[in-house]
Design a protein around this motif. Structure first.
Motif, PDB file in Angstrom:
ATOM      1  N   PRO A  53       3.199   8.419   2.996  1.00 40.92           N
ATOM      2  CA  PRO A  53       3.647   7.527   2.142  1.00 40.92           C
ATOM      3  C   PRO A  53       4.941   7.393   2.608  1.00 40.92           C
ATOM      4  CG  PRO A  53       2.643   9.306   0.607  1.00 40.92           C
ATOM      5  CD  PRO A  53       2.558   9.759   1.949  1.00 40.92           C
ATOM      6  N   VAL A  54       5.868   8.191   3.162  1.00 38.50           N
ATOM      7  CA  VAL A  54       7.166   7.999   3.465  1.00 38.50           C
ATOM      8  C   VAL A  54       7.281   7.060   4.700  1.00 38.50           C
ATOM      9  CG1 VAL A  54       9.332   9.055   4.686  1.00 38.50           C
ATOM     10  CG2 VAL A  54       8.068  10.253   2.697  1.00 38.50           C
ATOM     11  N   LEU A  55       6.164   7.217   5.687  1.00 36.04           N
ATOM     12  CA  LEU A  55       5.967   6.516   7.009  1.00 36.04           C
ATOM     13  C   LEU A  55       5.784   5.117   6.539  1.00 36.04           C
ATOM     14  CD1 LEU A  55       5.842   6.247  10.032  1.00 36.04           C
ATOM     15  CD2 LEU A  55       3.537   6.816   9.842  1.00 36.04           C
ATOM     16  N   ASP A  60       6.869  -0.827   5.753  1.00 39.10           N
ATOM     17  CA  ASP A  60       7.159  -2.070   5.037  1.00 39.10           C
ATOM     18  C   ASP A  60       8.671  -2.457   5.144  1.00 39.10           C
ATOM     19  OD1 ASP A  60       4.343  -1.993   4.468  1.00 39.10           O
ATOM     20  OD2 ASP A  60       4.562  -1.116   2.483  1.00 39.10           O
ATOM     21  N   ARG A  61       9.573  -1.802   5.052  1.00 39.84           N
ATOM     22  CA  ARG A  61      11.011  -2.284   4.977  1.00 39.84           C
ATOM     23  C   ARG A  61      11.200  -2.839   6.565  1.00 39.84           C
ATOM     24  NH1 ARG A  61      11.498   2.350   1.845  1.00 39.84           N
ATOM     25  NH2 ARG A  61      12.271   3.378   3.818  1.00 39.84           N
ATOM     26  N   TRP A  62      10.929  -2.178   7.603  1.00 43.41           N
ATOM     27  CA  TRP A  62      11.178  -2.602   8.748  1.00 43.41           C
ATOM     28  C   TRP A  62      10.562  -3.888   8.996  1.00 43.41           C
ATOM     29  CZ3 TRP A  62       7.277  -2.658  12.916  1.00 43.41           C
ATOM     30  CH2 TRP A  62       7.611  -2.923  14.116  1.00 43.41           C
ATOM     31  N   HIS A  70       5.333 -11.990   6.981  1.00 45.72           N
ATOM     32  CA  HIS A  70       4.187 -11.291   7.362  1.00 45.72           C
ATOM     33  C   HIS A  70       2.933 -11.441   6.135  1.00 45.72           C
ATOM     34  CE1 HIS A  70       4.477  -7.389   4.989  1.00 45.72           C
ATOM     35  NE2 HIS A  70       5.777  -7.677   5.173  1.00 45.72           N
ATOM     36  N   ALA A  71       3.570 -11.215   4.875  1.00 49.22           N
ATOM     37  CA  ALA A  71       2.590 -11.325   3.868  1.00 49.22           C
ATOM     38  C   ALA A  71       1.861 -12.418   3.805  1.00 49.22           C
ATOM     39  CB  ALA A  71       3.579 -10.937   2.561  1.00 49.22           C
ATOM     40  N   THR A  72       2.152 -13.508   4.351  1.00 48.89           N
ATOM     41  CA  THR A  72       1.359 -14.618   4.067  1.00 48.89           C
ATOM     42  C   THR A  72       0.570 -15.061   5.510  1.00 48.89           C
ATOM     43  OG1 THR A  72       3.054 -16.125   4.885  1.00 48.89           O
ATOM     44  CG2 THR A  72       3.109 -15.727   2.517  1.00 48.89           C
ATOM     45  N   SER A  73       0.606 -14.080   6.548  1.00 46.51           N
ATOM     46  CA  SER A  73      -0.339 -14.431   7.460  1.00 46.51           C
ATOM     47  C   SER A  73      -1.741 -14.256   6.937  1.00 46.51           C
ATOM     48  CB  SER A  73       0.055 -13.523   8.635  1.00 46.51           C
ATOM     49  OG  SER A  73       0.076 -12.207   8.309  1.00 46.51           O
ATOM     50  N   PRO A  74      -2.639 -14.615   8.078  1.00 47.45           N
ATOM     51  CA  PRO A  74      -4.042 -14.418   7.643  1.00 47.45           C
ATOM     52  C   PRO A  74      -4.564 -13.145   7.805  1.00 47.45           C
ATOM     53  CG  PRO A  74      -3.671 -16.308   9.374  1.00 47.45           C
ATOM     54  CD  PRO A  74      -2.546 -15.620   8.985  1.00 47.45           C
ATOM     55  N   GLN A  75      -4.155 -12.451   8.469  1.00 48.52           N
ATOM     56  CA  GLN A  75      -4.739 -11.018   8.747  1.00 48.52           C
ATOM     57  C   GLN A  75      -6.291 -10.681   8.591  1.00 48.52           C
ATOM     58  OE1 GLN A  75      -2.476  -7.859   7.093  1.00 48.52           O
ATOM     59  NE2 GLN A  75      -0.720  -8.779   6.897  1.00 48.52           N
ATOM     60  N   ALA A  76      -6.866 -11.295   9.616  1.00 53.34           N
ATOM     61  CA  ALA A  76      -8.014 -11.235   9.565  1.00 53.34           C
ATOM     62  C   ALA A  76      -8.559  -9.869  10.189  1.00 53.34           C
ATOM     63  CB  ALA A  76      -8.648 -12.408  10.616  1.00 53.34           C
TER      64      ALA A  76
END
Length: 196
Positions: A53-55, A60-62, A70-76
């Motif tokens: 979880p620390v990693l 996520d912050r990085w 990035h949260a709105t990218s398609p991520q197929a």
């Protein structure tokens, strides 16, 4: 044409976002000027990092800092998401100032051109640089050819020449800005690559 499998969201960051470097610990044998399919693996980075979880919190912050969208990218997942042209492959110390370069990786693949697929092509991935099946290779080669034609007809600073060369199925290009003109095709598979 070959492809490499990349975890999400790094695959999208490479095709849709600001990431231009893919980090590997082994040499994949990719050459400057070679076009490579970018395949998003079935497993994402988050699933792999859930054991720490620390990693994942740091990641996520990085990622939020480097690529807020990035949260709105398609991520197929489990699909080809685009194609990218290799600029060079260098050790980490040569690109250490780039935020996407990761220490401990001896082979940093730097890409110069990236083209997204509007619709991902579902297929299996593999380790290393792997050969695409003929129908997938044809789809990506056609995408590259269409981009090259568009650059020559639409851009004021465009390609003077596109050289398709190398082994059968490999797509390479030499880009020369500041000129206008038609393509001169020198690849023995030129008809196949430029078919519409």
């Amino acid at each position: 044409m070959r492809a490499i499998t990349v975890l999400q969201p790094f695959a999208d960051a490479l095709i849709w976002g600001p990431k231009t470097i893919e980090n590997r610990t082994t040499n994949l044998g990719l050459k400057p000027g070679e076009w490579v399919g970018i395949h998003a693996g079935k497993e994402g980075y988050a699933e792999r990092a859930l054991r720490n979880p620390v990693l994942i919190g740091r990641f996520d912050r990085w990622l939020d800092e480097l690529w807020p969208a990035h949260a709105t990218s398609p991520q197929a997942r489990g699909a080809l998401v685009g194609v990218a042209c290799v600029d060079r492959v260098v050790p980490y110390h040569q690109v250490a100032g780039d935020p996407w370069a990761m220490s401990g990786h001896d082979h940093c693949i730097v890409f110069r051109h990236r083209i997204p697929l509007q619709q991902p092509l579902v297929c299996r991935g593999a380790l290393g640089a792997w050969a695409l099946e003929p129908h997938l290779e044809h789809a990506l080669c056609r995408l590259v050819a269409e981009m090259e034609r568009a650059r020559c007809t639409a851009a004021p600073r465009c390609l003077a020449r596109t050289d398709w060369h190398g082994e059968a199925g490999a797509v390479c290009c030499d880009l020369e800005p500041g000129h206008e003109g038609a393509h001169e095709c020198h690849h023995r598979n030129a008809t196949f690559l430029r078919a519409s």
